[in-house]
Design a protein around this motif. Structure first.
Motif, PDB file in Angstrom:
ATOM      1  N   LEU A  41      31.295  41.686  51.903  1.00 30.65           N
ATOM      2  CA  LEU A  41      32.157  42.334  50.910  1.00 30.65           C
ATOM      3  C   LEU A  41      31.367  42.745  49.664  1.00 30.65           C
ATOM      4  O   LEU A  41      31.507  43.862  49.177  1.00 30.65           O
ATOM      5  N   LEU A  45      32.545  50.274  42.957  1.00 35.66           N
ATOM      6  CA  LEU A  45      33.281  49.558  41.905  1.00 35.66           C
ATOM      7  C   LEU A  45      32.384  49.291  40.688  1.00 35.66           C
ATOM      8  O   LEU A  45      32.786  49.525  39.544  1.00 35.66           O
ATOM      9  N   TYR A  55      40.698  43.166  46.434  1.00 36.32           N
ATOM     10  CA  TYR A  55      40.435  44.594  46.169  1.00 36.32           C
ATOM     11  C   TYR A  55      39.433  45.145  47.181  1.00 36.32           C
ATOM     12  O   TYR A  55      39.629  46.216  47.748  1.00 36.32           O
ATOM     13  N   LEU A  56      38.334  44.375  47.381  1.00 34.77           N
ATOM     14  CA  LEU A  56      37.294  44.871  48.286  1.00 34.77           C
ATOM     15  C   LEU A  56      37.787  44.977  49.727  1.00 34.77           C
ATOM     16  O   LEU A  56      37.329  45.824  50.489  1.00 34.77           O
ATOM     17  N   SER A  57      38.694  44.123  50.097  1.00 36.47           N
ATOM     18  CA  SER A  57      39.214  44.186  51.473  1.00 36.47           C
ATOM     19  C   SER A  57      40.440  45.098  51.583  1.00 36.47           C
ATOM     20  O   SER A  57      41.070  45.176  52.634  1.00 36.47           O
ATOM     21  N   SER A  93      38.099  39.877  45.951  1.00 39.52           N
ATOM     22  CA  SER A  93      38.045  39.892  47.427  1.00 39.52           C
ATOM     23  C   SER A  93      39.212  40.710  47.992  1.00 39.52           C
ATOM     24  O   SER A  93      39.038  41.436  48.978  1.00 39.52           O
ATOM     25  N   SER A  98      28.998  45.638  50.160  1.00 36.58           N
ATOM     26  CA  SER A  98      29.623  46.840  50.731  1.00 36.58           C
ATOM     27  C   SER A  98      29.531  48.035  49.768  1.00 36.58           C
ATOM     28  O   SER A  98      29.220  47.885  48.589  1.00 36.58           O
ATOM     29  N   LYS A 115      31.936  49.790  48.847  1.00 39.79           N
ATOM     30  CA  LYS A 115      33.068  49.739  47.927  1.00 39.79           C
ATOM     31  C   LYS A 115      32.694  48.949  46.675  1.00 39.79           C
ATOM     32  O   LYS A 115      33.094  49.298  45.564  1.00 39.79           O
ATOM     33  N   MET A 116      31.903  47.935  46.901  1.00 45.20           N
ATOM     34  CA  MET A 116      31.461  47.119  45.777  1.00 45.20           C
ATOM     35  C   MET A 116      30.528  47.935  44.886  1.00 45.20           C
ATOM     36  O   MET A 116      30.596  47.882  43.668  1.00 45.20           O
TER      37      MET A 116
END
Lengths: 278, 516
Positions: free
Chosen positions: A179, A188, A145-147, A143, A182, A184-185
């Protein structure tokens, strides 16, 4: 079990018997191509703090549960080795069916395999529990990292158990669904999938019927392992959950926590090892 | 062999399933046992008191003969109807110490309750006596005892009064009957007296006795007639001889054994024979032939003596014949008188015989009535004596033939609820329902239990079936929980066992130790 597997199991036992420092050294040696992030934030599992339900995999590799996890490993390797489908999501229809234990034990089992490294991602941001099973108290996790509050190297930990690394959930956020769905996820997951060719990335996610995150993540992973608690979960609920996964690849089902009186049906050769010794 | 292994396997499976659901089974078993055990204490106690008594068949002389003895069922029915009649129960309830003399409503409820709950059963016979048991159940042990005893006592009292009344009534009735039959008997005697006065010559006798007299008259009349005929023939003969045969008469009369004498004899003989037989009788024909022969001889002799007729008047034989004729006439007259007398006697006898049926009938009726009245009178006299004895016995009797062998005692243990049975039933049902509940839950649990059902339902591959992971801590914890649960359950069952022992002691010895 092949001679190779036996040699690896023996090595693990030796590592465990030498203590934490020794285990850390062995773990480090087992990651020849490890990223600097991993090396910087390497952690060590204290076996004394590991949940005993996981410990059975360490302490008694011949216990019935360990044998079953090896069956899962074999099944997954068989399904994924051709195209190397290495991102696998674990979910269930409802809470408490054993997703975390299953994913964690499988991760440990696979990590002991000399050919693969394993990263276990605790993607259940609402109810994170991987770290507590391993006896870890990480300050940051997925969390964060994602934020954008932490770098990846700060949130991935080597466990010292074979080639197992863990990405804990971190602090429970207010918007776990956003999150995990997203961009970004997605990046990742793609990054983790493609960075190492021999790595399996296992995601522990919330239940399908309780949260939307599993369905969001299912789009990015290669396949799903569905966990059902034996003698507990209603077939209707299971059917509802399975219907949600119809557009995704399901590697298979794990029937978890089978009571001993039912295990006699599924595993009549439970005491095979003991009989062999006797 | 395979079948045996399968069964063995099933038993093991069920046993392990039961072990897994042991808390459920134990909980259900405890709940059922608790419901039965403690529920039995919430159930109001019902006590029952009973009294056994022997009803002897009446020993009174009169009652023994006149008593209507029905079947045993009828006797029980009569006894029960007597014991459940409002009157007797009302009197019995009033005798009990717990009855409220000023509370009619409460007493009425008690009477209704007694009527509803009283039971009369027979326990068989003892010689000529019947043994009965009266029982009554209620919530107050003292009251049920008192009610039963009062009821039996009242029944004895009522029976005694009834018997006294019956004996006195019987005595009075027999006395009145005796007076009535005495007057009837006197009336009958008077009727007989009047009959004899009205028929003074009536001698009560049967026709068989009267017939020989009539037959005697008849026989004597016949004899007289025969003799009369002989004399008439003799007179005709004498007259004939005297009219023309003076000479011959000498021969006839003078010499006995002469043809004339022989002829006379044969004529007499013929008359006798004709009185008995017909002309064609051989004896009659023989006598007639002989007579004809003698007549010819006499005729020839007369022809020889016709030369001297004057001498006839001086003939002594003639004179003798005349005397004979006179004597014969006298005899004939005498016989005719006698015959007439006999005929009158015969006619009189015939008249008596003809008139006999009507009188005899009347006489017989009078006699029969009298005899009947006499017999009844004698019987009544005898019964009057018995009734007098019965009356005397009834006056001094205190039991009315009812002997109370077991009076009701204070019941110490309730008949309902039967706690011992209920507790034992609860334990049995608890075990069964505990096991049943475990099996039921297992069967109602439609969740996935094996790989095959998952694969067939979901069409997904089952990667593995992970058995329950039980760590040593889990096992220790489970064992600790088991120990705690089973200790509590054991203590609870021990308490139930104490309750059961207490109830057993109370029921069979009357002793209470724990005073639940």
């Amino acid at each position: 079990m092949s001679k190779r597997e036996q040699a690896l199991e023996e090595a693990v036992r030796m590592r465990e018997s030498r203590g934490a420092a020794g285990a850390g050294a062995l773990a480090k040696a087992a990651f020849p191509e490890a990223l600097p992030e991993f090396e910087e934030s390497a952690g060590i599992i204290d076996l004394a703090k590991v949940n005993k339900h996981i410990a059975c995999i360490f302490t008694d590799p011949y216990c019935p549960a360990a044998e079953e996890y090896k069956r899962i490993r074999t099944g997954i390797l068989k399904s994924t080795s051709k195209n190397f489908l290495n991102t696998i999501m674990f979910t269930s229809s409802q809470m408490g069916e054993g997703k975390t234990i299953t994913s964690l034990n499988l991760a440990v089992t696979m990590a002991k395999d000399i050919d693969h490294t394993v990263l276990l991602v605790d993607a259940d941001l609402r109810n994170p529990s991987v770290h507590s099973y391993l006896g870890l108290t990480p300050k940051k996790g997925l969390s964060d990292y994602l934020s954008g509050k932490a770098r990846l190297s700060e949130v991935i930990f080597r466990t010292g158990i074979g080639k197992l690394a863990v990405l804990p959930a971190g602090e429970p956020p207010d918007n776990p669904s956003e999150l995990l769905s997203s961009e970004k996820m997605r990046v990742l997951i793609t990054e983790l999938k493609h960075r190492y060719k021999d790595r399996y990335v296992l995601f522990d996610t919330p239940p399908l019927l309780a949260a939307a995150e599993p369905l969001s993540m299912a789009r990015y992973v290669d396949g799903i392992v569905f966990v059902i608690q034996a003698a507990r979960t209603s077939p209707k609920i299971v059917a509802r959950a399975v219907s949600l996964m119809k557009d995704f690849t399901v590697f298979g089902v794990v029937l978890n926590n089978v009571p001993s009186y039912l295990s006699r049906i599924t595993h009549p050769s439970y005491n095979y090892r003991r009989l062999e010794k006797a | 062999m395979e079948q045996i292994q399968t069964n063995d396997f099933d038993i093991k499976r069920y046993w392990e399933m039961l072990i897994r659901r042991r808390y459920t089974a134990l909980g259900v078993a405890l709940a059922v046992v608790s419901i039965f055990t403690w529920g039995s204490f919430l159930w109001p106690d019902t006590y029952e008191a009973s009294s056994t008594f022997v009803v002897e068949n009446s020993s009174y002389p009169l009652m023994k003969d006149t008593e209507v003895s029905g079947t045993l069922e009828e006797r029980i029915k009569n006894l029960k109807s007597s014991l459940t009649s409002v009157g007797i129960i009302e009197r019995a309830v009033k005798k009990t110490a717990l009855a409220k003399p000023d509370n009619a409503g409460q007493n009425g409820a008690l009477i209704a309750h007694v009527r509803k709950n009283i039971k009369v059963v027979t326990k068989g016979t003892e010689g000529e006596s019947n043994i009965f048991t009266v029982s009554y159940a209620g919530n107050n042990p003292r009251l049920v005892r008192d009610v039963v005893n009062a009821l039996v006592s009242q029944y004895v009292e009522d029976s005694l009064n009834n018997q006294k009344a019956a004996a006195a009534g019987a005595y009075d009735f027999i006395r009145s009957q005796l007076a009535e039959y005495r007057s009837k008997l006197e009336g009958s005697d008077k009727s007989i007296r009047m009959f004899t006065e009205k028929n003074p010559r009536f001698v009560p006798q049967s026709e068989l006795m009267l017939s020989p007299k009539d037959d005697g008259f008849n026989s004597m009349e016949v004899d007289t007639d025969i003799k009369l005929k002989e004399l008439l023939i003799k007179r005709d003969s004498l007259q004939r001889q005297l009219s023309g045969d003076q000479a011959g008469a000498s021969a006839y009369v003078a010499k006995e054994g002469s043809p004339q004498a022989r002829l006379n004899f044969l004529n007499n003989q013929l008359a006798l024979l004709l009185a008995k037989f017909t002309d064609r009788h051989p004896e009659v024909i023989k006598v007639k032939d002989e007579i004809e022969e003698l007549k010819r001889e006499i005729s020839q002799a007369q022809q020889l003596h016709q030369t001297s007729p004057a001498a006839a008047e001086l003939n002594p034989v003639y004179l003798q014949m005349k005397e004979e004729l006179i004597r014969t006439d006298a005899e004939i007259e005498s016989l005719r008188d006698r015959s007439a007398e006999l005929r009158r006697g015969h006619q009189q006898a015939q008249g008596v015989l003809g008139a006999m049926p009507a009188l005899q009938q009347e006489w017989s009726k009078l006699q029969r009535d009298r005899n009947e009245y006499q017999k009844i009178y004698d019987d009544l006299l005898q019964n009057l004596e018995k009734a007098r004895v019965t009356n005397d016995v009834a006056l001094v009797n205190k039991t009315a033939g009812i002997r109370v062998t077991d009076p009701a005692v204070l019941p110490m243990y309730p008949v309902r609820p039967d706690r011992i049975r209920l507790i034992l039933l609860g334990i049995g049902l608890g075990i069964v329902s505990g096991l049943g509940m475990a099996v039921l839950l297992e069967n109602l649990n439609k969740s996935y239990k094996d790989e095959e059902s998952v694969e067939s339902d979901l069409k997904l591959t089952v990667l593995a079936a992970i058995p329950e992971i039980q760590t040593s801590e889990d096992k220790i914890s489970a064992r600790r929980l088991d120990k705690r649960v089973f200790t509590y359950a054991g203590v609870y069952f021990f308490i139930i066992g104490l309750v059961l022992i207490e109830e057993l002691l109370s029921k069979f010895t009357g002793a209470r130790i724990l005073h639940f």
